[in-house]
Design a protein around this motif. Sequence first.
Motif, mmCIF file in Angstrom:
data_model
loop_
_atom_site.group_PDB
_atom_site.id
_atom_site.type_symbol
_atom_site.label_atom_id
_atom_site.label_comp_id
_atom_site.label_asym_id
_atom_site.label_seq_id
_atom_site.Cartn_x
_atom_site.Cartn_y
_atom_site.Cartn_z
ATOM 1 N N LEU A 152 32.295 33.937 15.614
ATOM 2 C CA LEU A 152 31.257 33.160 15.198
ATOM 3 C C LEU A 152 31.324 31.885 14.412
ATOM 4 N N ALA A 153 32.634 31.612 13.977
ATOM 5 C CA ALA A 153 32.945 30.561 12.992
ATOM 6 C C ALA A 153 33.676 29.597 14.003
ATOM 7 N N HIS A 154 34.302 29.987 15.292
ATOM 8 C CA HIS A 154 35.149 29.229 15.772
ATOM 9 C C HIS A 154 34.911 27.766 16.125
ATOM 10 N N ASP A 155 33.540 27.628 16.208
ATOM 11 C CA ASP A 155 32.914 26.146 16.614
ATOM 12 C C ASP A 155 32.048 25.350 15.548
ATOM 13 N N LEU A 156 32.378 26.044 14.312
ATOM 14 C CA LEU A 156 31.390 25.493 13.182
ATOM 15 C C LEU A 156 31.596 23.908 12.952
ATOM 16 N N GLY A 157 32.905 23.644 13.399
ATOM 17 C CA GLY A 157 33.505 22.217 13.086
ATOM 18 C C GLY A 157 32.916 21.274 14.066
ATOM 19 N N HIS A 158 32.545 21.854 15.181
ATOM 20 C CA HIS A 158 32.170 20.977 16.191
ATOM 21 C C HIS A 158 30.932 19.733 15.984
ATOM 22 N N THR A 159 31.435 18.445 16.393
ATOM 23 C CA THR A 159 30.505 17.382 16.217
ATOM 24 C C THR A 159 29.244 17.690 17.122
ATOM 25 N N PRO A 160 28.208 16.821 16.892
ATOM 26 C CA PRO A 160 26.988 16.992 17.825
ATOM 27 C C PRO A 160 27.699 16.320 19.100
ATOM 28 N N PHE A 161 27.211 16.562 20.193
ATOM 29 C CA PHE A 161 27.683 16.009 21.776
ATOM 30 C C PHE A 161 28.802 16.554 22.230
ATOM 31 N N GLY A 162 29.261 17.821 21.690
ATOM 32 C CA GLY A 162 30.489 18.302 22.298
ATOM 33 C C GLY A 162 31.745 17.514 21.887
ATOM 34 N N HIS A 163 32.537 17.626 23.134
ATOM 35 C CA HIS A 163 33.925 16.921 23.133
ATOM 36 C C HIS A 163 33.770 15.498 23.015
ATOM 37 N N ALA A 164 32.618 14.889 23.624
ATOM 38 C CA ALA A 164 32.368 13.463 23.429
ATOM 39 C C ALA A 164 32.382 12.869 22.027
ATOM 40 N N GLY A 165 31.654 13.792 21.336
ATOM 41 C CA GLY A 165 31.416 13.190 19.680
ATOM 42 C C GLY A 165 32.675 13.445 19.130
ATOM 43 N N GLN A 166 33.586 14.468 19.534
ATOM 44 C CA GLN A 166 34.588 14.637 18.610
ATOM 45 C C GLN A 166 35.850 13.466 18.876
ATOM 46 N N ASP A 167 35.618 13.270 20.176
ATOM 47 C CA ASP A 167 36.812 12.109 20.714
ATOM 48 C C ASP A 167 36.203 10.899 19.881
ATOM 49 N N GLN A 187 38.355 20.910 11.382
ATOM 50 C CA GLN A 187 36.964 20.787 10.834
ATOM 51 C C GLN A 187 36.171 22.068 10.696
ATOM 52 N N SER A 188 36.375 23.008 11.589
ATOM 53 C CA SER A 188 35.858 24.305 11.374
ATOM 54 C C SER A 188 36.422 25.088 10.084
ATOM 55 N N LEU A 189 37.731 24.805 9.875
ATOM 56 C CA LEU A 189 38.079 25.192 8.657
ATOM 57 C C LEU A 189 37.517 24.699 7.526
ATOM 58 N N ARG A 190 37.355 23.133 7.579
ATOM 59 C CA ARG A 190 37.082 22.423 6.470
ATOM 60 C C ARG A 190 35.664 22.885 6.249
ATOM 61 N N VAL A 191 34.928 23.226 7.239
ATOM 62 C CA VAL A 191 33.553 23.562 6.815
ATOM 63 C C VAL A 191 33.555 24.772 5.915
ATOM 64 N N VAL A 192 34.428 25.941 6.363
ATOM 65 C CA VAL A 192 34.491 27.175 5.660
ATOM 66 C C VAL A 192 35.298 27.017 4.177
ATOM 67 N N ASP A 193 36.140 26.176 4.221
ATOM 68 C CA ASP A 193 36.729 26.077 2.866
ATOM 69 C C ASP A 193 36.340 24.967 2.041
#
Length: 395
Positions: free
Chosen positions: A101-116, A144-150
């Motif tokens: 449930l936490a693995h994608d918490l750090g994803h930007t908007p717009f999927g991988h395009a946003g992250q790139d 970033q997911s880790l950063r969200v929860v930490d």
Amino acid sequence: MTLPSGPTTGLAPFACDPAHSRGRRFFEPEAPTRTAFQRDRDRVVHSTAFRRLVYKTQVFLNHEGDLFRTRLTHSLEVAQLGRSIARSLRLNEDLVEAVALAHDLGHTPFGHAGQDALHNCLKALSIAESRSGSEAWGFEHNLQSLRVVDELEERYPAFNGLNLSFETREGILKHCSRANAQRLEAQEPGGVAQRFLQGGSPSLEAQLCNLADEIAYNAHDIDDGVRSGLLTMDQLAEVPLFEHYRLQALAAHPQLVGRRLLFESIRLMLSEQVYDVIDTTRTLISAAGVQSLADVRSGSGLVAFSPDMRERSQVLKTFLLRNLYRHPQVVETTDRARRVVSDLFELYLNAPHELPEAHGRSQHHARAVADYIAGMTDRFAIREHQRLCGTVLFP
Ligand code: MG
């Protein structure tokens, strides 16, 4: 109320036992009715970042259709597959669920395009101004997911973040560059980044989430691809893994057509992949003579597809990359999405007053901008872009 004590019954000796967790970063007394991992899962479900997942893109933008997967429904599917496999292997289901449930918490908007786009913005800034500060980390969604929860969740009086258990945090950080691992290791010696520097493996529960993620997106991207009209059943005939189960579905139900045929083929494929992982992993665990969690951590990865399924899954992944993720219509949308993110980055960088107060007064301004943008939902990013740039990229 009594604390659930001792090893959870039925767990394999190499599973993660909440009674022997490596603990939280900040001390908290145990909960009276829940194990550490159940509590982690509950904290994730109640977090702000989790609610945002419903408006974040998986492949298709949220507003393109109500039935496409979002990061939220994707995460629920990963949790379902992960728990199902964990139960058969007698691994810790609660931990698998918390990580999934936490693995994608750090994803930007717009999927991988946003992250790139965000990664390129930070890297360009660090090079252009020879900055060695936090810009130099770039942007990695696992980190970033880790950063969200930490760090980024603000819910508790005494600390930032959700103060999750080591095992959940370890599962969330599934990949990490060496440079970022060194930085994390300096902050938390012997912590979640150590294995990226010294080798070794995470828990089987963490390994399992990684594979469940792949099983989930391969299957649901076929479904969403066909739903969108960008993929056809005829095209899918060239993917042996899918075609095998389509023929199997037709053999059992010769009258089956359309969506029901698609769903039945995907269902058969999912089941087979789950059984394959269970069988292969059991064999690998016993061949490696693994008896304990310490054995798991000191060895190499054990949760895996059989070589044949690995090969067939790879062919499917390549097919989806060529025909769906790089479909001209998807690329056109992701190009616009990239622009939204880059424009917003530039804008907030030069106009800190446009950031909400909590983000605007950081010493590490570029990182604060990246955190703010990464937290946005697709539609909020689009609205902010429209408000600040005046251009309508997504009418
Ligand atoms: Mg995922």
